[in-house]
Scaffold this motif. Structure first.
Motif, PDB file in Angstrom:
ATOM      1  N   LEU A 229     -33.059   4.745 -10.449  1.00 53.36           N
ATOM      2  CA  LEU A 229     -34.287   3.962 -10.457  1.00 53.36           C
ATOM      3  C   LEU A 229     -35.237   4.412  -9.348  1.00 53.36           C
ATOM      4  CD1 LEU A 229     -32.756   0.411 -11.045  1.00 53.36           C
ATOM      5  CD2 LEU A 229     -34.117   1.735 -12.679  1.00 53.36           C
ATOM      6  N   TYR A 230     -34.662   4.726  -8.185  1.00 46.93           N
ATOM      7  CA  TYR A 230     -35.470   5.162  -7.044  1.00 46.93           C
ATOM      8  C   TYR A 230     -36.179   6.482  -7.353  1.00 46.93           C
ATOM      9  CZ  TYR A 230     -36.528   6.713  -2.266  1.00 46.93           C
ATOM     10  OH  TYR A 230     -37.154   7.165  -1.132  1.00 46.93           O
ATOM     11  N   LYS A 231     -35.455   7.441  -7.930  1.00 45.86           N
ATOM     12  CA  LYS A 231     -36.036   8.752  -8.218  1.00 45.86           C
ATOM     13  C   LYS A 231     -37.063   8.680  -9.346  1.00 45.86           C
ATOM     14  CE  LYS A 231     -35.286  11.957  -6.376  1.00 45.86           C
ATOM     15  NZ  LYS A 231     -35.910  12.461  -5.127  1.00 45.86           N
ATOM     16  N   GLN A 232     -36.867   7.738 -10.249  1.00 42.98           N
ATOM     17  CA  GLN A 232     -37.835   7.581 -11.341  1.00 42.98           C
ATOM     18  C   GLN A 232     -39.124   6.932 -10.848  1.00 42.98           C
ATOM     19  OE1 GLN A 232     -35.568   5.268 -14.137  1.00 42.98           O
ATOM     20  NE2 GLN A 232     -34.732   7.066 -15.184  1.00 42.98           N
ATOM     21  N   GLY A 233     -39.071   6.406  -9.628  1.00 47.71           N
ATOM     22  CA  GLY A 233     -40.253   5.766  -9.074  1.00 47.71           C
ATOM     23  C   GLY A 233     -40.423   4.321  -9.479  1.00 47.71           C
ATOM     24  N   ASP A 234     -39.397   3.767 -10.135  1.00 48.66           N
ATOM     25  CA  ASP A 234     -39.504   2.378 -10.589  1.00 48.66           C
ATOM     26  C   ASP A 234     -39.266   1.384  -9.455  1.00 48.66           C
ATOM     27  OD1 ASP A 234     -39.950   3.296 -13.129  1.00 48.66           O
ATOM     28  OD2 ASP A 234     -37.847   3.167 -13.733  1.00 48.66           O
ATOM     29  N   TYR A 235     -38.512   1.793  -8.429  1.00 53.71           N
ATOM     30  CA  TYR A 235     -38.153   0.880  -7.356  1.00 53.71           C
ATOM     31  C   TYR A 235     -38.337   1.547  -5.998  1.00 53.71           C
ATOM     32  CZ  TYR A 235     -35.932  -2.468 -10.525  1.00 53.71           C
ATOM     33  OH  TYR A 235     -35.703  -3.390 -11.504  1.00 53.71           O
ATOM     34  N   THR A 236     -38.859   0.773  -5.047  1.00 56.42           N
ATOM     35  CA  THR A 236     -38.837   1.174  -3.646  1.00 56.42           C
ATOM     36  C   THR A 236     -37.650   0.475  -2.992  1.00 56.42           C
ATOM     37  OG1 THR A 236     -40.360  -0.638  -3.158  1.00 56.42           O
ATOM     38  CG2 THR A 236     -41.316   1.551  -3.500  1.00 56.42           C
TER      39      THR A 236
END
Length: 378
Positions: A341-348
Motif C-alpha cells: 500500500l505504501y509503495k502504491q502511494g495509497d497510504y502514508t
C-alpha cells in the motif's frame, strides 16, 4: 522565550543532538533499575518454590481439591493461603521500594537536566531554577500514562503475579500435577535459566513498567521545566531506526504548545520518544539514525554496513527519512501488506497508525551528560 534569532538557531542545533544522546543514556540507566527488580524477583521465586513445595506435600487429597476450588477451611489450607499472601505482600513492597524512590530521583535529575540544557544552549546562566524533584514527580504521578496513573502501573505487577501464582497452583492440582511440577511451572527450570516459568512474566512486565515509567517521568519533567523557563513550544522527537513504532513515527516532528493538552510520550510501552524544546522555525542541526531493527551493540561490527549508522538534518522527520531507506528495510518495517500500500502511494506512514545491554547508573548518566555538555557547549 526572547533571544536573538541567530542564537536560537544555534541553540536548537545543539539541543537536538544533546537530547538524542541523553535519551540513549537514559535507556541504559533504565536497564540498571530493571535489573535490580529482576534479581529481586528471582530471589523471591526461590522463596516461593520452598514454601509451595513444603506446604503442598502436607495436604491431603481432599484439601488439595478444596484449594483448587478456592476453599480454605482447614488450618493447613489457611496456612498455605496466608503464606502465599505474605509472599505477595513482600513482592509488592520490594517492587515499590526498587521503583518509586528511583523514579522520584529521576524526576529531579531530568528537571535539572532540562534547565541546564537550556542554560547552556542559550548561553543564559540566569534562567530560573528547575522544578524540585518532589514537584516534578508529583506532576508525573498526576498525569496518565496511556490511561493509567504511575502508581497503578507499578501496582499492576505484584497484583497480576499474585493472581498468576494462585491460578498456576489451582490448575496444577486440577491436572494432577505433583508439587514439584507446580513449582517448576511457577519458577521455571534451571536448564532454561528459569525463563520458562510464571515469574518470567513478572520479570518481563517489570522491565516494561520501569522503561515506560521512566520515559513518562522524563517527559513530564521536561515539559514542567520548559513551562517554568518560558519555552512556548515542544516538538515530538522519535528515534530514527527500525525499532520505532508506527505511532511514534507518525508523530515525529509534530509541534505542540507547552501547557496545552496534546499527545505525550510514552505512546506505548517502552517508548523511546521525547519532547524537545522548539525555538520556532525549522529545527537546526543533525539527528542520528540507525538502519537496523535491534540495538547497535547487539550487531557484530563485521556485520554492520558502512551506511547503517549516520546523521541527517534535524528537520528530517521519520516519514521523510523512511522514504530514503532501501526497499528491504521498508518492507521489513511495514510488513508485506502495508509495504504494498505504501509503495502504491495509497497510504502514508500516519495512515497505518493504530490509535488504540550494559548497566548505566544515574551517576554514570550524569557523567555522560557532563561530557556531552563540555563537547557541545564548551
Amino acid at each position: 522565550m526572547k533571544h536573538d534569532d541567530k542564537l536560537l538557531r544555534a541553540a536548537q542545533s545543539r539541543v537536538v543532538e544533546a537530547i538524542a544522546r541523553h535519551t540513549a543514556y537514559l535507556h541504559r540507566a533504565a536497564t540498571a533499575q530493571s535489573n535490580e527488580i529482576t534479581e529481586a524477583v528471582t530471589k523471591l521465586g526461590d522463596q516461593l518454590a520452598g514454601l509451595i513445595s513444603e506446604r503442598l506435600e502436607g495436604l491431603a487429597p481432599a484439601e488439595l481439591q478444596a484449594f483448587a476450588q478456592g476453599r480454605y477451611h482447614t488450618d493447613r489450607l489457611k496456612g498455605l493461603k496466608k503464606a502465599i499472601d505474605r509472599w505477595g505482600d513482600e513482592l509488592e513492597a520490594t517492587i515499590y521500594q526498587l521503583t518509586l524512590p528511583g523514579f522520584e530521583e529521576l524526576a529531579g535529575h531530568e528537571s535539572e537536566y532540562a534547565r541546564e540544557l537550556l542554560a547552556s544552549s542559550l548561553e543564559d546562566a540566569d534562567l530560573p531554577t528547575a522544578p524540585a524533584a518532589a514537584a516534578a514527580f508529583s506532576a508525573a504521578k498526576s498525569q496518565p500514562i496511556m490511561g493509567q496513573l504511575l502508581e497503578e502501573l507499578v501496582a499492576d505487577i505484584p497484583e497480576r503475579t499474585r493472581r498468576q501464582v494462585y491460578s498456576t497452583i489451582r490448575q496444577g492440582i486440577a491436572e494432577g500435577q505433583t508439587s514439584q511440577q507446580i513449582v517448576r511451572a511457577l519458577r521455571g527450570t534451571r536448564a532454561l535459566n528459569y525463563k520458562d516459568g510464571v515469574l518470567q512474566t513478572t520479570r518481563t512486565a517489570a522491565e516494561r513498567m520501569v522503561r515506560t515509567g521512566r520515559a513518562h517521568i522524563s517527559n513530564v519533567s521536561y515539559e514542567e521545566t520548559y513551562r517554568a523557563l518560558g519555552v512556548e513550544e515542544v516538538v515530538w522527537s522519535s528515534q530514527l531506526d527500525g525499532r520505532t513504532t508506527l505511532i511514534c513515527a507518525s508523530r515525529d516532528g509534530q509541534r505542540y504548545e507547552v501547557g496545552t493538552d496534546h499527545p505525550r510520550p510514552p505512546a506505548h510501552y517502552q517508548c523511546r520518544s521525547v519532547l524537545a524544546p522548539s525555538f520556532g522555525g525549522d529545527i537546526q542541526g543533525k539527528r542520528p539514525y540507525v538502519r537496523a531493527f535491534k540495538p547497535v551493540g547487539k550487531i557484530p561490527k563485521g556485520k554492520r554496513p558502512d551506511d547503517m549508522i549516520g546523521q541527517v538534518s534535524a528537520n528530517t522527520n521519520y516519514a521523510k527519512w523512511f522514504q530514503r531507506q532501501p526497499a528491504s528495510f521498508q518492507r521489513e518495517w511495514l510488513g508485506d501488506t502495508r509495504y504494498k500500500l505504501y509503495k502504491q502511494g495509497d497510504y502514508t506512514i500516519d495512515r497505518f497508525v493504530d490509535p488504540t545491554g550494559r548497566k548505566l547508573t544515574l551517576e554514570e548518566l550524569r557523567q555522560r551528560d557532563r561530557e556531552t555538555f563540555r563537547e557541545l557547549f564548551d
